[in-house]
Each structure stands twice: as C-alpha cells, then as structure tokens.
Write a protein that holds these residues in place. Structure first.
Motif, PDB file in Angstrom:
ATOM      1  N   GLY A   1       0.820  -1.215   0.000  1.00 32.07           N
ATOM      2  CA  GLY A   1       0.000   0.000   0.000  1.00 32.07           C
ATOM      3  C   GLY A   1       0.850   1.260   0.000  1.00 32.07           C
ATOM      4  O   GLY A   1       0.558   2.227  -0.710  1.00 32.07           O
ATOM      5  N   LYS A   2       1.916   1.243   0.793  1.00 35.59           N
ATOM      6  CA  LYS A   2       2.816   2.394   0.839  1.00 35.59           C
ATOM      7  C   LYS A   2       3.510   2.603  -0.505  1.00 35.59           C
ATOM      8  O   LYS A   2       3.676   3.733  -0.960  1.00 35.59           O
ATOM      9  CB  LYS A   2       3.857   2.211   1.936  1.00 35.59           C
ATOM     10  N   LEU A   3       3.906   1.500  -1.140  1.00 34.20           N
ATOM     11  CA  LEU A   3       4.544   1.578  -2.455  1.00 34.20           C
ATOM     12  C   LEU A   3       3.577   2.166  -3.487  1.00 34.20           C
ATOM     13  O   LEU A   3       3.943   3.070  -4.247  1.00 34.20           O
ATOM     14  CB  LEU A   3       5.011   0.187  -2.893  1.00 34.20           C
ATOM     15  N   LEU A   4       2.364   1.673  -3.503  1.00 35.37           N
ATOM     16  CA  LEU A   4       1.365   2.169  -4.453  1.00 35.37           C
ATOM     17  C   LEU A   4       1.080   3.645  -4.228  1.00 35.37           C
ATOM     18  O   LEU A   4       1.033   4.438  -5.178  1.00 35.37           O
ATOM     19  CB  LEU A   4       0.070   1.365  -4.350  1.00 35.37           C
ATOM     20  N   ARG A   5       0.905   4.030  -2.970  1.00 38.27           N
ATOM     21  CA  ARG A   5       0.611   5.428  -2.643  1.00 38.27           C
ATOM     22  C   ARG A   5       1.776   6.332  -3.043  1.00 38.27           C
ATOM     23  O   ARG A   5       1.572   7.408  -3.616  1.00 38.27           O
ATOM     24  CB  ARG A   5       0.317   5.585  -1.150  1.00 38.27           C
ATOM     25  N   ALA A   6       3.001   5.895  -2.743  1.00 38.60           N
ATOM     26  CA  ALA A   6       4.175   6.713  -3.056  1.00 38.60           C
ATOM     27  C   ALA A   6       4.311   6.928  -4.563  1.00 38.60           C
ATOM     28  O   ALA A   6       4.544   8.055  -5.021  1.00 38.60           O
ATOM     29  CB  ALA A   6       5.433   6.064  -2.489  1.00 38.60           C
ATOM     30  N   LYS A   7       4.170   5.865  -5.336  1.00 43.66           N
ATOM     31  CA  LYS A   7       4.307   5.985  -6.789  1.00 43.66           C
ATOM     32  C   LYS A   7       3.182   6.824  -7.369  1.00 43.66           C
ATOM     33  O   LYS A   7       3.413   7.665  -8.243  1.00 43.66           O
ATOM     34  CB  LYS A   7       4.340   4.591  -7.424  1.00 43.66           C
ATOM     35  N   ARG A   8       1.966   6.618  -6.869  1.00 43.06           N
ATOM     36  CA  ARG A   8       0.821   7.408  -7.340  1.00 43.06           C
ATOM     37  C   ARG A   8       1.053   8.888  -7.045  1.00 43.06           C
ATOM     38  O   ARG A   8       0.855   9.753  -7.906  1.00 43.06           O
ATOM     39  CB  ARG A   8      -0.459   6.914  -6.647  1.00 43.06           C
ATOM     40  N   SER A   9       1.541   9.176  -5.843  1.00 45.56           N
ATOM     41  CA  SER A   9       1.812  10.567  -5.459  1.00 45.56           C
ATOM     42  C   SER A   9       2.928  11.171  -6.300  1.00 45.56           C
ATOM     43  O   SER A   9       2.856  12.340  -6.687  1.00 45.56           O
ATOM     44  CB  SER A   9       2.181  10.641  -3.973  1.00 45.56           C
ATOM     45  N   ASP A  10       3.968  10.369  -6.586  1.00 44.94           N
ATOM     46  CA  ASP A  10       5.061  10.842  -7.441  1.00 44.94           C
ATOM     47  C   ASP A  10       4.546  11.287  -8.808  1.00 44.94           C
ATOM     48  O   ASP A  10       5.081  12.220  -9.409  1.00 44.94           O
ATOM     49  CB  ASP A  10       6.124   9.757  -7.641  1.00 44.94           C
ATOM     50  N   LEU A  11       3.526  10.597  -9.289  1.00 46.96           N
ATOM     51  CA  LEU A  11       2.941  10.935 -10.587  1.00 46.96           C
ATOM     52  C   LEU A  11       1.945  12.096 -10.502  1.00 46.96           C
ATOM     53  O   LEU A  11       1.451  12.566 -11.521  1.00 46.96           O
ATOM     54  CB  LEU A  11       2.238   9.705 -11.176  1.00 46.96           C
TER      55      LEU A  11
ATOM     56  N   LEU B   1      -5.702   7.167 -10.603  1.00 44.16           N
ATOM     57  CA  LEU B   1      -5.129   5.835 -10.757  1.00 44.16           C
ATOM     58  C   LEU B   1      -6.211   4.828 -11.114  1.00 44.16           C
ATOM     59  O   LEU B   1      -6.028   3.978 -11.984  1.00 44.16           O
ATOM     60  CB  LEU B   1      -4.395   5.403  -9.485  1.00 44.16           C
ATOM     61  N   GLY B   2      -7.344   4.934 -10.454  1.00 49.05           N
ATOM     62  CA  GLY B   2      -8.453   4.033 -10.749  1.00 49.05           C
ATOM     63  C   GLY B   2      -8.883   4.111 -12.199  1.00 49.05           C
ATOM     64  O   GLY B   2      -9.069   3.084 -12.859  1.00 49.05           O
TER      65      GLY B   2
ATOM     66  N   GLY C   1      -8.408   1.018 -14.447  1.00 51.97           N
ATOM     67  CA  GLY C   1      -9.686   0.326 -14.576  1.00 51.97           C
ATOM     68  C   GLY C   1     -10.259  -0.178 -13.263  1.00 51.97           C
ATOM     69  O   GLY C   1     -10.984  -1.174 -13.251  1.00 51.97           O
ATOM     70  N   PHE C   2      -9.945   0.522 -12.169  1.00 51.03           N
ATOM     71  CA  PHE C   2     -10.462   0.148 -10.852  1.00 51.03           C
ATOM     72  C   PHE C   2     -11.228   1.316 -10.247  1.00 51.03           C
ATOM     73  O   PHE C   2     -11.016   2.474 -10.622  1.00 51.03           O
ATOM     74  CB  PHE C   2      -9.320  -0.238  -9.898  1.00 51.03           C
ATOM     75  N   LYS C   3     -12.067   1.031  -9.276  1.00 51.01           N
ATOM     76  CA  LYS C   3     -12.788   2.077  -8.557  1.00 51.01           C
ATOM     77  C   LYS C   3     -11.861   2.728  -7.529  1.00 51.01           C
ATOM     78  O   LYS C   3     -10.953   2.089  -6.997  1.00 51.01           O
ATOM     79  CB  LYS C   3     -14.011   1.495  -7.855  1.00 51.01           C
ATOM     80  N   GLN C   4     -12.121   3.994  -7.244  1.00 53.29           N
ATOM     81  CA  GLN C   4     -11.321   4.726  -6.256  1.00 53.29           C
ATOM     82  C   GLN C   4     -11.349   4.021  -4.914  1.00 53.29           C
ATOM     83  O   GLN C   4     -10.323   3.930  -4.225  1.00 53.29           O
ATOM     84  CB  GLN C   4     -11.837   6.170  -6.129  1.00 53.29           C
TER      85      GLN C   4
END
Length: 84
Positions: A12-22, A29-30, A34-37
């Motif tokens: 979860g931390k990895l996903l959040r960090a990469k999403r935030s970097d972008l 991201l959803g 193709g996923f729900k928020q």
C-alpha cells in the motif's frame, strides 16, 4: 464481525508513493488502471490486497517493476519467506 485492519502495508505504501510521485489522485489511478477509487483506497490502506492480475495491471500503469511489487508482498506476508 472481525475487526478490519487498516494499517498501511508495504504494498500500500509503495502504491501510494508511486501514485503521489505521478501527481495522481486515487481516482486518477483508478481510471488509468480500470479500478474504482474505493478499491485503490482499500489496497493502499491495507484493508485487502490486490489480486495478482490487479497487481500486474498496477505495475504496468504505475511503471513499477514486478520485483518491487513482489518484494512488498513478501514484506507483508512473512509466511512466504523461504525457510531454506
């Protein structure tokens, strides 16, 4: 009803960090993957892990190496560590 853990996990931390970097929101991201928020939120907060297929899609969209995903999953599930 069992208590649900909401402790952020390594994945979860990895996903959040990469999403935030972008500069993306969970909704961004959803949409891209193709996923729900709400689903992104559950993965980031550690409520539930993504399936392997979902993890692969996240890696593609976030331009993560699957080894990074695998390492985070191993951190979150010590029973997967080799005992040899």
């Amino acid at each position: 009803m069992p208590e649900v853990s909401t402790v952020p996990c390594a994945l979860g931390k990895l996903l959040r960090a990469k999403r935030s970097d972008l500069g993306w929101s969970q909704s961004d991201l959803g949409r891209a993957a193709g996923f729900k928020q709400h689903t992104i939120s559950e993965w980031e907060s550690g409520v539930r892990p993504p399936t392997m297929a979902s993890a692969i899609k996240l890696a593609e969209v976030l331009e993560l190496d699957m080894n990074e995903i695998a390492d985070a999953i191993k951190t979150d599930t010590p029973e997967l560590h080799s005992t040899a």
